[in-house]
Each structure stands twice: as C-alpha cells, then as structure tokens.
Design an enzyme around this catalytic site. Structure first.
Site, PDB file in Angstrom:
ATOM      1  N   LYS A 146     -12.265  -1.681   6.144  1.00  0.00           N
ATOM      2  CA  LYS A 146     -11.513  -2.653   6.925  1.00  0.00           C
ATOM      3  C   LYS A 146     -12.035  -2.661   8.361  1.00  0.00           C
ATOM      4  O   LYS A 146     -12.442  -3.678   8.881  1.00  0.00           O
ATOM      5  CB  LYS A 146     -10.007  -2.334   6.912  1.00  0.00           C
ATOM      6  CG  LYS A 146      -9.414  -2.028   5.532  1.00  0.00           C
ATOM      7  CD  LYS A 146      -9.345  -3.221   4.625  1.00  0.00           C
ATOM      8  CE  LYS A 146      -9.035  -2.990   3.168  1.00  0.00           C
ATOM      9  NZ  LYS A 146      -7.976  -2.136   2.755  1.00  0.00           N
ATOM     10  N   TRP A 198       0.811  -1.221   0.000  1.00  0.00           N
ATOM     11  CA  TRP A 198       0.000   0.000   0.000  1.00  0.00           C
ATOM     12  C   TRP A 198       0.840   1.265   0.000  1.00  0.00           C
ATOM     13  O   TRP A 198       0.536   2.219  -0.728  1.00  0.00           O
ATOM     14  CB  TRP A 198      -1.008  -0.013   1.139  1.00  0.00           C
ATOM     15  CG  TRP A 198      -2.000  -1.124   0.952  1.00  0.00           C
ATOM     16  CD1 TRP A 198      -2.187  -2.210   1.758  1.00  0.00           C
ATOM     17  CD2 TRP A 198      -2.923  -1.283  -0.150  1.00  0.00           C
ATOM     18  NE1 TRP A 198      -3.159  -3.027   1.229  1.00  0.00           N
ATOM     19  CE2 TRP A 198      -3.631  -2.490   0.076  1.00  0.00           C
ATOM     20  CE3 TRP A 198      -3.217  -0.543  -1.286  1.00  0.00           C
ATOM     21  CZ2 TRP A 198      -4.618  -2.957  -0.811  1.00  0.00           C
ATOM     22  CZ3 TRP A 198      -4.196  -1.003  -2.164  1.00  0.00           C
ATOM     23  CH2 TRP A 198      -4.880  -2.195  -1.926  1.00  0.00           C
ATOM     24  N   ASP A 222      -1.611   6.569   5.962  1.00  0.00           N
ATOM     25  CA  ASP A 222      -2.722   5.722   5.524  1.00  0.00           C
ATOM     26  C   ASP A 222      -3.003   4.755   6.677  1.00  0.00           C
ATOM     27  O   ASP A 222      -2.185   3.903   6.988  1.00  0.00           O
ATOM     28  CB  ASP A 222      -2.291   4.965   4.253  1.00  0.00           C
ATOM     29  CG  ASP A 222      -3.313   3.918   3.798  1.00  0.00           C
ATOM     30  OD1 ASP A 222      -4.350   3.738   4.473  1.00  0.00           O
ATOM     31  OD2 ASP A 222      -3.053   3.276   2.757  1.00  0.00           O
TER      32      ASP A 222
HETATM   33  C1  PLP Z   1      -7.374  -1.685   1.392  1.00  0.00           C
HETATM   34  C2  PLP Z   1      -6.291  -0.683   1.511  1.00  0.00           C
HETATM   35  C3  PLP Z   1      -6.118   0.356   0.582  1.00  0.00           C
HETATM   36  C4  PLP Z   1      -6.951   0.475  -0.663  1.00  0.00           C
HETATM   37  O1  PLP Z   1      -8.234   0.839  -0.358  1.00  0.00           O
HETATM   38  P1  PLP Z   1      -9.350   1.088  -1.481  1.00  0.00           P
HETATM   39  O2  PLP Z   1     -10.456   1.678  -0.688  1.00  0.00           O
HETATM   40  O3  PLP Z   1      -9.661  -0.233  -2.088  1.00  0.00           O
HETATM   41  O4  PLP Z   1      -8.787   2.041  -2.480  1.00  0.00           O
HETATM   42  C5  PLP Z   1      -5.119   1.280   0.809  1.00  0.00           C
HETATM   43  N1  PLP Z   1      -4.337   1.204   1.890  1.00  0.00           N
HETATM   44  C6  PLP Z   1      -4.460   0.217   2.786  1.00  0.00           C
HETATM   45  C7  PLP Z   1      -3.572   0.183   3.980  1.00  0.00           C
HETATM   46  C8  PLP Z   1      -5.447  -0.751   2.635  1.00  0.00           C
HETATM   47  O5  PLP Z   1      -5.579  -1.733   3.552  1.00  0.00           O
END
Ligand code: PLP
Length: 362
Positions: free
Chosen positions: A197, A103, A173
């Site tokens: 998540k 990511w 993030d």
């Molecule tokens: C799932 C995830 C993403 C991507 O998320 P989307 O909503 O599918 O764009 C980005 N960063 C992390 C840490 C993730 O777990």
C-alpha cells in the site's frame, strides 16, 4: 511510452516515479556487481548491505526503539492474522479485538478459530463507518493482547489516537497507513502490514515486534510460524522477498528525502483536505459515508447521491486516466487511495474534476 495514469489503486498501488526509474536503471546490473539484485544470493554481501540499509532506514524513519526486532515475511498481511494468535494467544487466555471493518474483522475471525477472543467493539451497526474513541477502549487487565487496524483500507476510517493499554500488548495492522504519519512505536508491542500500500510492490510483510513478546511463542509451533525463528535470524531464516525489500529501500530513501514521517503527514493532510473539501462543498452530488472525526487520509471513501451519476462519474474519470476510483467490490461507491507516493497534482486533478462534474450534473 504512454502517459502515466493517475493511480488511485488501493494496493498494489502507485510508486514514486524516481523509484521506478532507479529500479529500471539497476534491474540488469546492481551497482557494478556484474549481477542484478534479483539474481543475488540473500547470503551474499550485495544483498546484505542493501538489506541492512533498508532496515536501518525503516528504524530511523519510524523511530523504532532498539528493543524491537524488524523483519520482512511472506504470506501477506493476511498470514499475520493467524501468526499473531498462534504466537501470543495462549491456552486459557483471551485476546481483545476491535472490529472496525473488513481487515480487523478478518483478523478477529481467524483468531476465533485458534483461541478465545473478546470483541470490545463491533462497528456493524454503523456499517463500519466509525471507530470507538481511543479513551473509551479499555482492554481486560489480563488480556493476551489488544488488536486493532489503524486504517481500514476499504471502509476509509483511520485511528487518530491510540488506546492506553497499560501492560496489555497493543498490536496493530498498519498496512495502509504505515509511514504516512509519525507513530509512537513504543506504545505498541507489534506493528505489521503488507508493503504494497504505502511502502513498495507486493511480496513482503513488515513486522516490528517488541522483543519481550518473543517469550510468549509456544515451542511447538512449526519454524516459519514462530516469530522467534525470524527474530533470531535477523529476518533471514529463509529466502526473504528480495525484490520487494529492494524496492522498499528505495521508497524509504524517497520518504526520507521528502521529510520523513512528518513530511508525509503534512503531504497526506494537504491531499486529503483537497478531496474532503470537494466532497463537503459539493454535497448536492457527493457525500462521505464515514464519521468525519475518523476520515482516512489514505483511502478517501465517497459516494454520489445518484447511482446512475456515480456510474457516469467512474466512467468519465477512468476515461481521463484516473484509475482505481471504484470502491471495493464488497462496499461499492467510490474510493480514492492517495498513498504517500501519489503526487499532489493527481489529487488536484480529481478534486477539480469533481467540481466540474458537480457543476454539469448538480
Ligand atoms: C491490504 C490489507 C491487508 C491484506 O494484505 P495482504 O498482503 O493482501 O494479505 C490487511 N490489512 C489491511 C489494513 C490491508 O489494507
């Protein structure tokens, strides 16, 4: 109705049963309004009240200071990979990135298409199984920002402390570990993540942004891509992801009723310990491929020493109703995502089965 499975999916992922029950109860009509929340105007009072309760709760549970804007956007966490450099990486500046897995690498690659990037750490040589010590990370004094991913959902590594960045804005993030533990929000200029998540169903991305950052956005950005547009309109510039926000609000109420961020942290530690203890004590069959200092409490990545046994383990657990234990297709192996909403009993069932499996096959 069929029996509820044990849901270890990485995202979208398990939600509290209480939240599903409430959504089911209210989906046809929201609180005696004569219409459903998902039929309501986002400019009307029913939505507005719910929306502000959601934002207030989020602020309360995370301890978000007053000088931060909070809003929900579309486009997934992935859109932020672009919006961050578009807004905060000016011409002639350099942004510092920590590449610690899928990511953060994705975010770094997008930023490189938009401006100058310096990679302060790249976990490639360790196959992204470890993190830099926070105190070893020093951004350049004039860096536009320092970027990290607090929990690499696929690799299963999670920051346990934060770099000191001085005046350099720290951007994180936190898609997969938001509200799984207390976070010193004031150390960050921006925290963002997809809600699917740990906070609700897919469709919304939360953005927590310190207000002084807004001065950096260039005026020539198109409206949606400029954070000012959303901050100035309280997140209601265009139609927000109404259903997700409603569900997030219910999840936040559930989090509050279960002890808030601190309660979630204790729960996460108990659940993660169950699995890591099983992995470590059954090491003739299972092992953890990640640096023990940075083991994620949300995404427990593990392998079996024998590939055929691994297939058998995944087959048998699936047959028992344990879903989502196959690792991400890019890395293989096994992964148990054990987000806030996953009951402790589900983790106990998995840990017990690992013991039984090791006894039979070890
Ligand atoms: C799932 C995830 C993403 C991507 O998320 P989307 O909503 O599918 O764009 C980005 N960063 C992390 C840490 C993730 O777990």
């Amino acid at each position: 109705m069929s029996e509820r499975k044990l849901n270890f999916f990485a995202g979208p992922s398990v939600l509290p049963e209480e939240v599903l029950a409430e959504l089911k109860d209210q989906i046809g009509e929201y609180q005696d309004n004569g219409f459903s929340m998902i039929e309501a105007s986002h400019r009307g009072p029913a939505f507005d009240t719910m929306y502000h309760e959601c934002l207030d709760l989020f602020r309360e549970l995370l301890g978000i200071p007053e000088n931060y804007s909070v809003f929900f956007l579309g486009g997934g966490a992935t859109l932020q990979f672009s919006m961050i450099p578009m807004n905060f990486l000016g011409a002639g500046q350099t942004a510092d990135y920590l590449k610690t897995g899928t990511w953060s690498n994705g975010a770094c690659n997008d930023a490189q298409k938009l401006g100058n990037v310096k990679v302060l750490f790249d976990g490639k040589d360790s196959n992204y199984s470890t993190l830099p010590a926070p105190e070893s990370v020093t951004p350049d004094a004039d860096a536009a920002y320092l970027y990290l991913c607090s929990n690499e959902t696929i690799g299963g590594i999670e920051w346990q402390g934060w770099p000191e960045t001085g005046n350099v804005p720290l951007i994180a993030d936190m898609s997969s570990d938001i509200l799984s533990r207390p976070v010193p929000v004031e150390k960050f200029a921006m925290i963002y993540g997809g809600v699917q998540k740990n906070l609700g169903p897919a469709g919304a991305t939360f953005v927590i942004l310190r207000d002084d950052m807004l001065e950096r956005s260039p005026a020539n950005l198109t409206s949606y891509l400029n954070y000012n547009t959303h901050a100035k309109k309280d997140g209601l510039f265009n139609t927000p992801p109404v259903f997700s926000i409603w569900a997030v609000k219910l999840v936040l109420e559930w989090v509050k009723a279960h002890g808030g961020a601190q309660g979630m942290a204790e729960r996460a530690t108990r659940k993660a310990n169950l699995l890591y203890n099983a992995i470590d004590s059954l090491d003739s069959v299972f092992y953890s491929p990640v640096d023990a200092r940075y083991r994620s409490k949300m995404n427990v990545v593990f392998r079996l020493r024998d590939e055929e046994l691994e297939k058998q383990f995944l087959k048998e657990t699936a047959a028992m109703g344990m879903l989502g234990l196959k690792g991400h297709r890019s890395v293989g192996g096994c992964r148990a995502s054990i987000y806030n909403s996953l009951p402790e009993e589900s983790v106990a069932v998995l840990a017990d089965y690992m013991k039984e499996f090791a006894r039979k096959n070890g």
